[in-house]
Design a protein around this motif. Structure first.
Motif, PDB file in Angstrom:
ATOM      1  N   THR A  64      38.616  30.084  46.528  1.00  0.00           N
ATOM      2  CA  THR A  64      40.234  30.569  46.228  1.00  0.00           C
ATOM      3  C   THR A  64      40.947  30.311  47.567  1.00  0.00           C
ATOM      4  O   THR A  64      40.652  30.997  48.394  1.00  0.00           O
ATOM      5  N   SER A  81      44.894  31.807  48.505  1.00  0.00           N
ATOM      6  CA  SER A  81      45.871  32.605  48.022  1.00  0.00           C
ATOM      7  C   SER A  81      47.045  32.799  49.129  1.00  0.00           C
ATOM      8  O   SER A  81      46.436  33.105  50.158  1.00  0.00           O
ATOM      9  N   SER A 131      42.769  28.315  42.559  1.00  0.00           N
ATOM     10  CA  SER A 131      41.211  28.838  42.241  1.00  0.00           C
ATOM     11  C   SER A 131      40.567  27.603  41.808  1.00  0.00           C
ATOM     12  O   SER A 131      40.665  26.986  40.819  1.00  0.00           O
ATOM     13  N   HIS A 163      44.978  34.338  52.048  1.00  0.00           N
ATOM     14  CA  HIS A 163      43.545  34.762  51.623  1.00  0.00           C
ATOM     15  C   HIS A 163      42.603  33.359  51.296  1.00  0.00           C
ATOM     16  O   HIS A 163      43.235  32.681  50.519  1.00  0.00           O
ATOM     17  N   THR A 193      33.704  32.134  45.293  1.00  0.00           N
ATOM     18  CA  THR A 193      34.180  32.960  44.378  1.00  0.00           C
ATOM     19  C   THR A 193      35.620  32.214  44.011  1.00  0.00           C
ATOM     20  O   THR A 193      36.545  32.109  44.521  1.00  0.00           O
ATOM     21  N   LEU A 233      38.754  33.177  41.949  1.00  0.00           N
ATOM     22  CA  LEU A 233      39.351  34.154  41.638  1.00  0.00           C
ATOM     23  C   LEU A 233      40.763  33.954  40.994  1.00  0.00           C
ATOM     24  O   LEU A 233      41.144  33.053  40.994  1.00  0.00           O
ATOM     25  N   THR A 281      45.753  37.656  39.670  1.00  0.00           N
ATOM     26  CA  THR A 281      45.866  38.964  39.608  1.00  0.00           C
ATOM     27  C   THR A 281      44.761  39.785  40.287  1.00  0.00           C
ATOM     28  O   THR A 281      44.828  40.996  40.649  1.00  0.00           O
ATOM     29  N   ASP A 282      43.837  38.956  40.968  1.00  0.00           N
ATOM     30  CA  ASP A 282      43.181  39.689  42.072  1.00  0.00           C
ATOM     31  C   ASP A 282      43.709  39.796  43.416  1.00  0.00           C
ATOM     32  O   ASP A 282      42.940  40.501  44.376  1.00  0.00           O
ATOM     33  N   PHE A 283      45.011  39.200  43.571  1.00  0.00           N
ATOM     34  CA  PHE A 283      45.532  39.295  44.858  1.00  0.00           C
ATOM     35  C   PHE A 283      46.999  39.875  44.759  1.00  0.00           C
ATOM     36  O   PHE A 283      47.465  40.183  45.968  1.00  0.00           O
ATOM     37  N   GLU A 309      50.478  41.907  42.416  1.00  0.00           N
ATOM     38  CA  GLU A 309      50.734  42.745  41.134  1.00  0.00           C
ATOM     39  C   GLU A 309      52.156  41.853  40.486  1.00  0.00           C
ATOM     40  O   GLU A 309      52.991  41.505  41.371  1.00  0.00           O
TER      41      GLU A 309
END
Length: 177
Positions: free
Chosen positions: A48, A50, A109, A162, A167, A169, A172-174, A176
Motif C-alpha cells: 500500500t 498513501s 492499495s 506511507h 499489507t 490497506l 480509512t487506515d490513513f 479521516e
C-alpha cells in the motif's frame, strides 16, 4: 509544515473548527529531478502507498509519476487524470485533478496483484497492478525509472507519505473523512 483548516477536500466536514497539521511535507520539483528511492528485497505483490498531494505544475509533461516500481506505477497524466500502469496496460480515472490549490489524499492499495485506487476516501479505479521491482533504485516516489534512467518527474507537494509492504490497506487506515 503544512496546515489544513476545515477543508472538505482533505476530509474535514466543514462543520466546526477542526485543524489538521501535517509535518515534514516534501516539495518535488521536476526541474530539480527530485525523488526518493528504495531497493526492495522482494517482489511483493501486496503493498500500500498513501500520501497527501498538492499539485504545483498542472501544465506538466505527458506523465508526472507519484509512485513507481520498475516499469509500473501511478502518475498524473497530462489530461489531469490519474494513470495506473502495470508494465503492459493502462488504467485511467475519469475524474480529473487539476486544481493547484487543493490537497487530495491518494491511496494505492495492491492485494495479490489487484489494485484499488482511492482519492479522498472513495474508490476511483480498480485493476491489475505489478509486483514491486527488486532492481536497484527502481522503486521511487516522484519519478519513473523507465529503462534504467529516471524520467517523468513529479511536480507537487507530498505529505504524510506511507508505504506498507505485505499489507493491502484501505484509505480509512490513513485519513479521516
Amino acid at each position: 509544515m503544512a496546515h489544513f483548516h476545515s477543508n472538505a477536500l482533505i476530509g474535514a466536514s466543514g462543520q466546526g473548527e477542526a485543524e489538521f497539521i501535517i509535518e515534514r511535507s516534501l516539495r518535488f520539483n521536476s526541474d530539480d529531478t527530485a525523488y526518493l528511492s528504495r531497493d526492495m528485497s522482494s517482489a511483493s505483490s501486496t503493498y500500500t502507498f498513501s500520501t497527501w498531494i498538492k499539485r504545483t505544475d498542472v501544465s506538466g509533461s505527458d506523465f508526472q509519476y507519484i509512485f513507481a516500481s520498475g516499469a509500473a506505477g501511478v502518475a498524473i497524466h497530462q489530461d489531469h487524470t490519474l494513470y495506473v500502469f502495470n508494465g503492459s496496460s493502462v488504467q485511467q480515472t475519469t475524474a480529473v485533478f487539476r486544481d493547484p490549490s487543493a490537497w487530495f489524499h491518494l491511496v494505492f492499495s495492491v492485494n495479490s496483484g489487484s489494485f484499488t485506487l482511492y482519492v479522498n476516501g472513495a474508490s476511483v479505479k480498480t485493476g491489475t497492478a505489478a509486483s514491486l521491482s527488486t532492481t536497484a533504485n527502481a522503486t521511487s516516489i516522484g519519478r519513473y525509472m523507465g529503462t534504467g534512467s529516471g524520467i517523468y518527474y513529479f511536480d507537487a507537494y507530498l505529505a504524510e507519505i506511507h508505504f506498507v509492504d505485505g499489507t493491502a490497506l484501505a484509505a480509512t487506515d490513513f485519513a479521516e473523512y
